[in-house]
Scaffold this motif. Sequence first.
Motif, PDB file in Angstrom:
ATOM      1  N   TRP A  50      20.402   1.724   8.142  1.00 18.99           N
ATOM      2  CA  TRP A  50      19.876   1.786   6.778  1.00 18.99           C
ATOM      3  C   TRP A  50      19.645   0.357   6.295  1.00 18.99           C
ATOM      4  CZ3 TRP A  50      19.018   6.476   4.391  1.00 18.99           C
ATOM      5  CH2 TRP A  50      19.594   7.605   4.997  1.00 18.99           C
ATOM      6  N   ALA A  51      18.583   0.145   5.559  1.00 15.73           N
ATOM      7  CA  ALA A  51      18.239  -1.198   5.089  1.00 15.73           C
ATOM      8  C   ALA A  51      18.293  -1.270   3.568  1.00 15.73           C
ATOM      9  CB  ALA A  51      16.843  -1.583   5.568  1.00 15.73           C
ATOM     10  N   LEU A  52      19.124  -2.189   3.066  1.00 16.73           N
ATOM     11  CA  LEU A  52      19.137  -2.569   1.649  1.00 16.73           C
ATOM     12  C   LEU A  52      18.481  -3.936   1.574  1.00 16.73           C
ATOM     13  CD1 LEU A  52      22.654  -1.775   0.086  1.00 16.73           C
ATOM     14  CD2 LEU A  52      20.440  -0.960  -0.713  1.00 16.73           C
ATOM     15  N   ASN A  53      17.320  -4.010   0.943  1.00 14.62           N
ATOM     16  CA  ASN A  53      16.579  -5.261   1.021  1.00 14.62           C
ATOM     17  C   ASN A  53      15.507  -5.295  -0.059  1.00 14.62           C
ATOM     18  OD1 ASN A  53      15.498  -7.732   2.118  1.00 14.62           O
ATOM     19  ND2 ASN A  53      16.255  -7.075   4.124  1.00 14.62           N
ATOM     20  N   ARG A  57      11.728  -3.133   6.205  1.00  9.33           N
ATOM     21  CA  ARG A  57      11.371  -1.919   5.465  1.00  9.33           C
ATOM     22  C   ARG A  57      10.410  -1.037   6.259  1.00  9.33           C
ATOM     23  NH1 ARG A  57       8.833  -1.708  -0.675  1.00  9.33           N
ATOM     24  NH2 ARG A  57       8.511   0.533  -0.746  1.00  9.33           N
ATOM     25  N   TYR A  58       9.606  -1.634   7.101  1.00  9.75           N
ATOM     26  CA  TYR A  58       8.554  -0.914   7.800  1.00  9.75           C
ATOM     27  C   TYR A  58       8.880  -0.653   9.272  1.00  9.75           C
ATOM     28  CZ  TYR A  58       6.373  -2.455   3.546  1.00  9.75           C
ATOM     29  OH  TYR A  58       6.119  -2.698   2.225  1.00  9.75           O
ATOM     30  N   PRO A  81       0.834  -1.193   0.000  1.00 10.91           N
ATOM     31  CA  PRO A  81       0.000   0.000   0.000  1.00 10.91           C
ATOM     32  C   PRO A  81       0.872   1.248   0.000  1.00 10.91           C
ATOM     33  CG  PRO A  81      -0.688  -1.553   1.697  1.00 10.91           C
ATOM     34  CD  PRO A  81       0.613  -2.037   1.165  1.00 10.91           C
ATOM     35  N   PRO A  82       0.782   2.104  -1.001  1.00  8.77           N
ATOM     36  CA  PRO A  82       1.688   3.242  -1.098  1.00  8.77           C
ATOM     37  C   PRO A  82       1.600   4.195   0.083  1.00  8.77           C
ATOM     38  CG  PRO A  82      -0.130   3.417  -2.671  1.00  8.77           C
ATOM     39  CD  PRO A  82      -0.176   2.036  -2.107  1.00  8.77           C
ATOM     40  N   THR A  83       0.471   4.213   0.770  1.00  9.18           N
ATOM     41  CA  THR A  83       0.345   5.129   1.903  1.00  9.18           C
ATOM     42  C   THR A  83       1.145   4.650   3.109  1.00  9.18           C
ATOM     43  OG1 THR A  83      -1.628   3.931   2.608  1.00  9.18           O
ATOM     44  CG2 THR A  83      -1.942   5.876   1.221  1.00  9.18           C
ATOM     45  N   VAL A  84       1.602   3.379   3.075  1.00 15.00           N
ATOM     46  CA  VAL A  84       2.340   2.834   4.211  1.00 15.00           C
ATOM     47  C   VAL A  84       3.836   2.772   3.923  1.00 15.00           C
ATOM     48  CG1 VAL A  84       2.589   0.808   5.691  1.00 15.00           C
ATOM     49  CG2 VAL A  84       0.330   1.485   4.897  1.00 15.00           C
ATOM     50  N   SER A  85       4.199   2.649   2.647  1.00 12.04           N
ATOM     51  CA  SER A  85       5.596   2.520   2.283  1.00 12.04           C
ATOM     52  C   SER A  85       6.414   3.685   2.798  1.00 12.04           C
ATOM     53  CB  SER A  85       5.725   2.441   0.757  1.00 12.04           C
ATOM     54  OG  SER A  85       7.068   2.390   0.377  1.00 12.04           O
ATOM     55  N   LYS A  86       7.622   3.355   3.342  1.00 11.78           N
ATOM     56  CA  LYS A  86       8.457   4.389   3.930  1.00 11.78           C
ATOM     57  C   LYS A  86       9.775   4.455   3.168  1.00 11.78           C
ATOM     58  CE  LYS A  86      10.666   3.622   7.736  1.00 11.78           C
ATOM     59  NZ  LYS A  86      11.064   3.340   9.118  1.00 11.78           N
ATOM     60  N   GLU A  87       9.754   5.025   1.979  1.00 10.26           N
ATOM     61  CA  GLU A  87      10.957   5.115   1.169  1.00 10.26           C
ATOM     62  C   GLU A  87      11.634   6.458   1.414  1.00 10.26           C
ATOM     63  OE1 GLU A  87      10.397   4.372  -2.902  1.00 10.26           O
ATOM     64  OE2 GLU A  87       9.652   2.334  -2.636  1.00 10.26           O
ATOM     65  N   ILE A  88      12.951   6.408   1.620  1.00 11.30           N
ATOM     66  CA  ILE A  88      13.726   7.618   1.840  1.00 11.30           C
ATOM     67  C   ILE A  88      14.905   7.583   0.900  1.00 11.30           C
ATOM     68  CG2 ILE A  88      15.093   8.913   3.508  1.00 11.30           C
ATOM     69  CD1 ILE A  88      13.353   7.830   5.699  1.00 11.30           C
ATOM     70  N   ALA A 145      14.627   1.618  11.255  1.00 17.25           N
ATOM     71  CA  ALA A 145      15.450   1.538  10.045  1.00 17.25           C
ATOM     72  C   ALA A 145      15.002   2.557   9.019  1.00 17.25           C
ATOM     73  CB  ALA A 145      15.384   0.126   9.455  1.00 17.25           C
ATOM     74  N   GLN A 146      15.951   3.032   8.237  1.00 16.30           N
ATOM     75  CA  GLN A 146      15.675   3.899   7.095  1.00 16.30           C
ATOM     76  C   GLN A 146      15.856   3.075   5.827  1.00 16.30           C
ATOM     77  OE1 GLN A 146      14.538   6.882   7.562  1.00 16.30           O
ATOM     78  NE2 GLN A 146      14.908   6.926   9.775  1.00 16.30           N
ATOM     79  N   TRP A 147      14.881   3.161   4.952  1.00 20.28           N
ATOM     80  CA  TRP A 147      14.853   2.347   3.739  1.00 20.28           C
ATOM     81  C   TRP A 147      15.640   3.006   2.618  1.00 20.28           C
ATOM     82  CZ3 TRP A 147      13.828  -2.409   2.427  1.00 20.28           C
ATOM     83  CH2 TRP A 147      13.537  -2.720   1.096  1.00 20.28           C
TER      84      TRP A 147
END
Length: 411
Positions: A51-54, A61-62, A5-12, A66-68
Amino acid sequence: MSVVPPTVSKEISPAETPYSISERPPVIVIGGGANALSIARSLGRAGIQVWALNYDYSPVRYSRFAQWLSLAGKSQGKSAWADFLLGSSSDHLKGSVIIPASDDALELLIEHYTKLKRRFRLDLFVPDAHASMLNKLKTYQAATRCGVPTPKFWLVDSISSVTKLREELVFPLLVKPLYSHRFVATFGVKFLVAENFEQLMSAWEKLDEEHEVMLVEKIPGPDGQLCSYYTYIDDNGKHLFQFTKRIIRRFPPEMGVACRHVTDHIPELVEPATKLFAEVGLRGLANVEFKLDPRDGMLKLIECNARITAANILLDRCGYDLAYFLYQRVCEGDTPRFRDYQDDVYLWNPVDDLRAFLQLRSRGELSLGDWISSISKTNVTLQIFHWSDPLPSWMNTWHRLCRALTRKVHG
């Protein structure tokens, strides 16, 4: 079907959030599932930026700890991770500590160790030794050389080589890939099971040239005969701690990922584990799994992991915070000491354990009463869910439901 769900994704985007490492160096956790999440929670609570690479579906990721790293829209995976870490996009993270949490990540370090070491802080790492632990055939061959018991195994590379072994093979057996993580990416399972030669031929037809395999005797008995040894091996080959546990159940039974574990002191594991790790010259974190063979009473090698594993939260619960242990070793040169741990501390994945119970009950191997008795214990830690960081568990459930629906729709 979208599973995020795009409203939940935490991309930085890294470029939008520059981070100075003049204070405590941040950590980049590469790959992994529940283990990556436990690493992020441990270090995040200690005030260390993670930081998470995954892959997109990973629960870390959530996590609020952690920062994605979104990689500017590129697909996640070993190749993209290498491009990012070795390219200018990661310049602001130079000097960070890298912690591999998956076999993909170990492969990345093996292939690019020298270049990565120039840019980042790495723990003790011997590429050749780690490569031997990653390759199942090399692991078994090393065990044979140093006298560590293994199931019977055979190297095969063609249908003709399989046919030549027909009179020698014992059934049931496993068609086991040399590199499990690549096999799982294609087939969704760690290995194939053949109860007879006809099933072996059928399994062989499913393979392609991309997947090298070996044939391994299947040790009889339930998953409760599986047990593991954990340690950290320093530059001088000394084991800095010893931690052992047992598996109670896996899902799917006898071939899946463990869904219920329990701590237990098992001194019998120390000698074979020490011999095997010494044979390959391994340094750093090390884990090896054995299974008790009821036919001869011997503990026999199953597999090795030279990294933090999926059961890491259990060790953390017992006071063995491996993530912070690594961080202190790498950044401060310190070696934290662990106290002895308590027996009968449990790690539980309730959803998969319920599914395991249903399968075992259908086979007449576990009653409802016995299952309820087995889960009615104190000192239980959940593998993913935690009240202080609930979103990873919710999103993990969402992803799994979406994958199940997708499989059902597409047959």
